[in-house]
Design an enzyme around this catalytic site. Structure first.
Site, short mmCIF file in Angstrom:
data_model
loop_
_atom_site.label_atom_id
_atom_site.label_comp_id
_atom_site.label_asym_id
_atom_site.label_seq_id
_atom_site.Cartn_x
_atom_site.Cartn_y
_atom_site.Cartn_z
N ASN A 1 13.09 4.55 26.43
CA ASN A 1 12.39 5.17 25.30
C ASN A 1 13.45 5.86 24.47
O ASN A 1 14.13 6.75 24.97
CB ASN A 1 11.40 6.24 25.76
CG ASN A 1 10.17 5.65 26.41
OD1 ASN A 1 9.75 4.55 26.11
ND2 ASN A 1 9.56 6.41 27.32
N VAL B 1 16.15 20.04 36.39
CA VAL B 1 14.95 20.86 36.56
C VAL B 1 14.67 21.14 38.04
O VAL B 1 14.23 22.22 38.41
CB VAL B 1 13.71 20.16 35.94
CG1 VAL B 1 12.60 21.16 35.68
CG2 VAL B 1 14.09 19.46 34.64
N HIS C 1 27.02 12.74 25.65
CA HIS C 1 25.72 13.13 25.11
C HIS C 1 25.51 12.65 23.67
O HIS C 1 24.37 12.47 23.22
CB HIS C 1 25.62 14.66 25.17
CG HIS C 1 24.29 15.23 24.76
ND1 HIS C 1 23.21 15.24 25.61
CD2 HIS C 1 23.88 15.81 23.61
CE1 HIS C 1 22.17 15.80 24.99
NE2 HIS C 1 22.55 16.17 23.77
N HIS D 1 20.00 12.41 25.10
CA HIS D 1 21.11 11.87 25.89
C HIS D 1 20.82 10.39 26.17
O HIS D 1 19.70 10.05 26.57
CB HIS D 1 21.24 12.65 27.21
CG HIS D 1 22.51 12.35 27.94
ND1 HIS D 1 23.54 13.25 28.02
CD2 HIS D 1 22.92 11.24 28.60
CE1 HIS D 1 24.53 12.70 28.71
NE2 HIS D 1 24.18 11.48 29.07
N GLN E 1 14.92 4.44 31.98
CA GLN E 1 14.13 4.77 33.16
C GLN E 1 13.81 3.51 33.95
O GLN E 1 13.86 2.41 33.42
CB GLN E 1 12.81 5.41 32.76
CG GLN E 1 12.91 6.74 32.05
CD GLN E 1 11.56 7.45 31.97
OE1 GLN E 1 10.80 7.53 32.95
NE2 GLN E 1 11.24 7.97 30.80
N CYS F 1 23.49 15.61 31.15
CA CYS F 1 24.94 15.63 31.02
C CYS F 1 25.59 15.87 32.39
O CYS F 1 25.01 16.52 33.26
CB CYS F 1 25.37 16.74 30.05
SG CYS F 1 25.25 16.27 28.30
N HIS G 1 19.84 7.34 27.74
CA HIS G 1 19.33 7.08 29.09
C HIS G 1 18.14 6.14 29.07
O HIS G 1 17.52 5.94 28.03
CB HIS G 1 18.94 8.40 29.78
CG HIS G 1 17.66 8.99 29.28
ND1 HIS G 1 17.54 9.60 28.05
CD2 HIS G 1 16.42 9.05 29.84
CE1 HIS G 1 16.30 10.02 27.87
NE2 HIS G 1 15.58 9.69 28.94
N CYS H 1 21.64 20.26 28.35
CA CYS H 1 21.05 18.94 28.63
C CYS H 1 21.08 18.67 30.13
O CYS H 1 22.13 18.70 30.75
CB CYS H 1 21.85 17.87 27.88
SG CYS H 1 21.44 16.20 28.44
N GLU I 1 -6.77 -0.78 15.50
CA GLU I 1 -5.89 -1.31 16.53
C GLU I 1 -6.40 -0.96 17.94
O GLU I 1 -6.31 -1.76 18.85
CB GLU I 1 -4.48 -0.74 16.35
CG GLU I 1 -3.70 -1.37 15.20
CD GLU I 1 -4.10 -0.85 13.82
OE1 GLU I 1 -5.05 -0.05 13.71
OE2 GLU I 1 -3.46 -1.26 12.84
N ARG J 1 0.82 -1.21 0.00
CA ARG J 1 0.00 0.00 0.00
C ARG J 1 0.86 1.27 0.00
O ARG J 1 1.80 1.39 0.79
CB ARG J 1 -0.88 -0.12 1.24
CG ARG J 1 -1.39 1.06 1.91
CD ARG J 1 -2.22 0.60 3.10
NE ARG J 1 -1.50 0.71 4.35
CZ ARG J 1 -1.82 1.60 5.29
NH1 ARG J 1 -2.83 2.40 5.14
NH2 ARG J 1 -1.12 1.67 6.40
N CYS K 1 10.39 10.38 23.59
CA CYS K 1 11.59 10.60 24.39
C CYS K 1 11.94 12.08 24.34
O CYS K 1 12.09 12.65 23.27
CB CYS K 1 12.73 9.76 23.85
SG CYS K 1 14.23 9.97 24.78
N SER K 2 12.06 12.70 25.51
CA SER K 2 12.19 14.15 25.53
C SER K 2 13.65 14.61 25.56
O SER K 2 13.92 15.79 25.60
CB SER K 2 11.40 14.74 26.70
OG SER K 2 11.55 13.97 27.87
O1 LIG Z 1 -6.30 2.64 6.44
P1 LIG Z 1 -5.45 3.88 6.63
O2 LIG Z 1 -6.26 5.08 7.03
O3 LIG Z 1 -4.56 4.14 5.46
O4 LIG Z 1 -4.46 3.50 7.82
C1 LIG Z 1 -4.65 3.89 9.16
O5 LIG Z 1 -5.73 3.19 9.77
C2 LIG Z 1 -5.57 1.78 9.92
C3 LIG Z 1 -6.76 1.25 10.68
O6 LIG Z 1 -6.92 1.88 11.93
C4 LIG Z 1 -4.25 1.43 10.64
O7 LIG Z 1 -4.05 0.04 10.61
C5 LIG Z 1 -3.07 2.13 9.97
O8 LIG Z 1 -1.89 1.89 10.73
C6 LIG Z 1 -3.35 3.63 9.88
O9 LIG Z 1 -2.27 4.28 9.24
O1 LIG Z 2 9.30 10.32 31.30
P1 LIG Z 2 9.41 10.97 29.95
O2 LIG Z 2 10.54 10.38 29.13
O3 LIG Z 2 9.43 12.44 30.00
O4 LIG Z 2 8.04 10.57 29.22
C1 LIG Z 2 7.86 9.54 28.32
O5 LIG Z 2 7.92 8.26 28.95
C2 LIG Z 2 6.88 7.96 29.88
C3 LIG Z 2 7.06 6.55 30.37
O6 LIG Z 2 7.08 5.63 29.30
C4 LIG Z 2 5.50 8.18 29.26
O7 LIG Z 2 4.50 8.05 30.26
C5 LIG Z 2 5.37 9.56 28.61
O8 LIG Z 2 4.14 9.67 27.95
C6 LIG Z 2 6.53 9.75 27.63
O9 LIG Z 2 6.46 11.03 27.06
#
Ligand SMILES: O=P(O)(O)O[C@H]1O[C@H](CO)[C@@H](O)[C@H](O)[C@H]1O
Ligand SMILES: O=P(O)(O)O[C@H]1O[C@H](CO)[C@@H](O)[C@H](O)[C@H]1O
Lengths: 350, 350
Positions: A155, A61, A115, A166, A170, A55, A168, A52, A319, A31, A162-163
């Site tokens: 992440n 913060v 970093h 660097h 969690q 670092c 890392h 950062c 999904e 597709r 991932c914000s």
């Molecule tokens: O069918 P579409 O709009 O191209 O695709 C979108 O919707 C589908 C159904 O929720 C998902 O599986 C795809 O990952 C998403 O990109």
């Molecule tokens: O903690 P972070 O890296 O700022 O945040 C990230 O990881 C978390 C844990 O997976 C999630 O809940 C957040 O939505 C995501 O933005």
């Protein structure tokens, strides 16, 4: 009518770890894509970034300064989702309104003072220090009366929320066992009680015979695309020996974990020649004071990219409301990953 | 020690529809955001776009031309994830390798010939035509021997993987009942067998008494933030009368469904004054030939935005490996949505 063939025909596959099914649409990989395209960030960073908060020596913060750390470093998350001093209690109003307090500890784990690095670009010796830090944290947090599960994860990449680039990871350590691991606890317990062997021990040995989903192995670990993978390039690292947690690993096995972590993430980076985003994490025995011979240590990798550095798979719509769905088969994904160079694309261009 | 309070303290909440828990971290909403920022697209589109494969008269990817449709229009998806002619069969190798063929039909539903519109900008009369099309498709597909579930949904916005801004939805109709609806089938059946009333009938009546999570209602439907919402501004539309599927709705109720769909999506657009992305979909009784008095028609809305038009919630890391987590409470989200103007922000600036 033709015979059903899971390489060609739409089908469901069973995930024995969660007890749930996923949907596979092999024919759909052709597709064209007209949707959102991700920014591909030219990934050149300094070894030290004064802005950062991860670092060495920089201010965080919360106002504190990081020490001048030389390898790995962990500290309590300045924006922890779980807190230690949460009052215990429940709220219940009939069967339909139920809440209960949850407490715990959130930590940030810096993988390197540098970093500019990512796991696939680090030396195995230095990744081994990350593994040792995981062991230390799992041990310390897991020994506490008020911690029933220690979730270690990484992440990576802005498209994975991932914000900070660097290197890392969690830890979120909670009193109660989280949803996904409690599913895996149940299925693994049932299997172990029935067979006297861990589910992943049997699974891994079948996969080593079949070979079609194996990516890379060393003496202690195997990286493969699980039969039931749902993300396009989802993988797992599984220990060859049935150990229930990190603390049961030998010295050699810990180095092998570092080694396979690097090898797998090099494949990932080489796939689209981009620093490959993912969420990865260790699944191991709960720290609830019980023995868990049914638990088999493994690491999941959930990467979102689908067909290029800029086109990801969206787990939306069907999904969220129906069943998780994938467009390429696990076997096809394994084949592509396995064929890639074992040398990181950046080191080749140097 | 203080008393546990679910408005202040980290806690878990139970989702009685899925039987699963989610994690809430109310204190965490103050965390600054340094991660990925989404593009905010200036959303001015022509009424007809010659390059859009959903606009009337234009050519589709398959080579066919759309008719010159005047209200709604549905056709088979040119890249269906499910196919009708899939050979029946199973693959099984022990307990750990299980696959079975899945067949079905995927359709695309154009909501309007006007490329520039979205649901909140459409007239109720025209949204009613969408509801009528849903009814027709649910009836036709659901009557087929080979269709056990008809999943109707809408992906809106590029950040939700929607590849075309033309107002449209989809249907994926499958032989087997998908994962999420089979969870809801089980929990609703258990509740109905025990109480002789549908779960959502009792739930809705409790919420109407409590009021704190109600957003808007009309004679036949209520829109609310469910107690167990996990996406920041997740909502549900629930029918006041316990009907198991769309076909049981009266003429007036169908218009009321169109009305509340518009009202809820106006709130969404007004929240950050941007065309608000979401995945939404109807959950209703399976079409497996059985009676389903336990099933109570409802519509879920899963929008990803968290704190502005450009900062979304990432369900990654801990969410994928542990438990889905949210930073603001359902009550806080409901309060913000409820306070918004009932008039679409764009029509005010006209
Ligand atoms: O069918 P579409 O709009 O191209 O695709 C979108 O919707 C589908 C159904 O929720 C998902 O599986 C795809 O990952 C998403 O990109
Ligand atoms: O903690 P972070 O890296 O700022 O945040 C990230 O990881 C978390 C844990 O997976 C999630 O809940 C957040 O939505 C995501 O933005």
């Amino acid at each position: 009518m033709d015979k059903f063939d899971y390489i060609e025909n739409p089908h469901r596959r069973y995930n024995p770890l969660t007890g749930e099914w996923i949907l596979v649409s092999p024919h759909r990989s052709k597709r064209p894509w007209q949707g959102q395209v991700e920014k591909v960030v030219e990934d050149v960073r300094p070894s030290h970034d004064p802005n950062c908060y991860l670092c060495p020596r920089n201010e965080r913060v919360g106002g504190e300064n990081n020490p001048d750390y030389k390898d790995v470093y962990s500290f309590q998350n300045d924006f922890s989702a779980l807190l230690q001093d949460t009052p215990k209690g429940k709220f219940e109003d009939g069967e339909l309104f139920k809440a209960e307090s949850e407490s715990g500890v959130c930590k940030v784990l810096c993988f390197s003072p540098d970093h500019s690095l990512t796991v696939p670009e680090m030396e195995v010796d230095n990744i081994r220090k990350v593994v040792d830090l995981w062991c230390k944290e799992y041990d310390e947090l897991g020994s506490r009366e008020d911690i029933g599960y220690v979730q270690i994860f990484e992440n990576k990449g802005a498209i994975m929320g991932c914000s900070n680039p660097h290197p890392h990871g969690q830890i979120w350590a909670s009193a109660l066992v989280p949803l996904e691991t409690s599913k895996e606890s149940e299925t693994q317990k049932e299997y172990f009680d029935k067979h006297g062997r861990t589910m992943l021990f049997d699974y891994l040995n079948s996969e080593l015979e079949k070979k079609e989903r194996i990516l890379v192995e060393n003496d202690s670990f195997v990286a493969l695309v699980p039969f039931w993978a749902v993300w396009p390039f989802e993988t797992m690292i599984i220990s060859k020996r049935p150990v229930s947690n990190l603390l049961e690993l030998t010295d050699e096995e810990k180095t092998d974990l570092a080694d396979i972590y690097k090898k797998l993430t090099i494949m990932y980076d080489n796939l689209f020649e981009v620093s490959f985003a993912y969420s990865a994490g260790l699944h191991q025995a709960p720290t609830d004071g019980e023995e868990h011979p049914e638990w088999h240590l493994h690491m999941h990798f959930y990467p979102p990219l689908l067909r290029s550095a800029s086109v990801k798979k969206f787990m939306v719509g069907y999904e969220m409301l129906g069943t998780p769905q994938r467009d390429i088969t696990a076997e096809g994904a394994a084949l592509r990953l396995r064929e890639l160079s074992k040398v990181h694309y950046k080191s080749k261009t140097k």
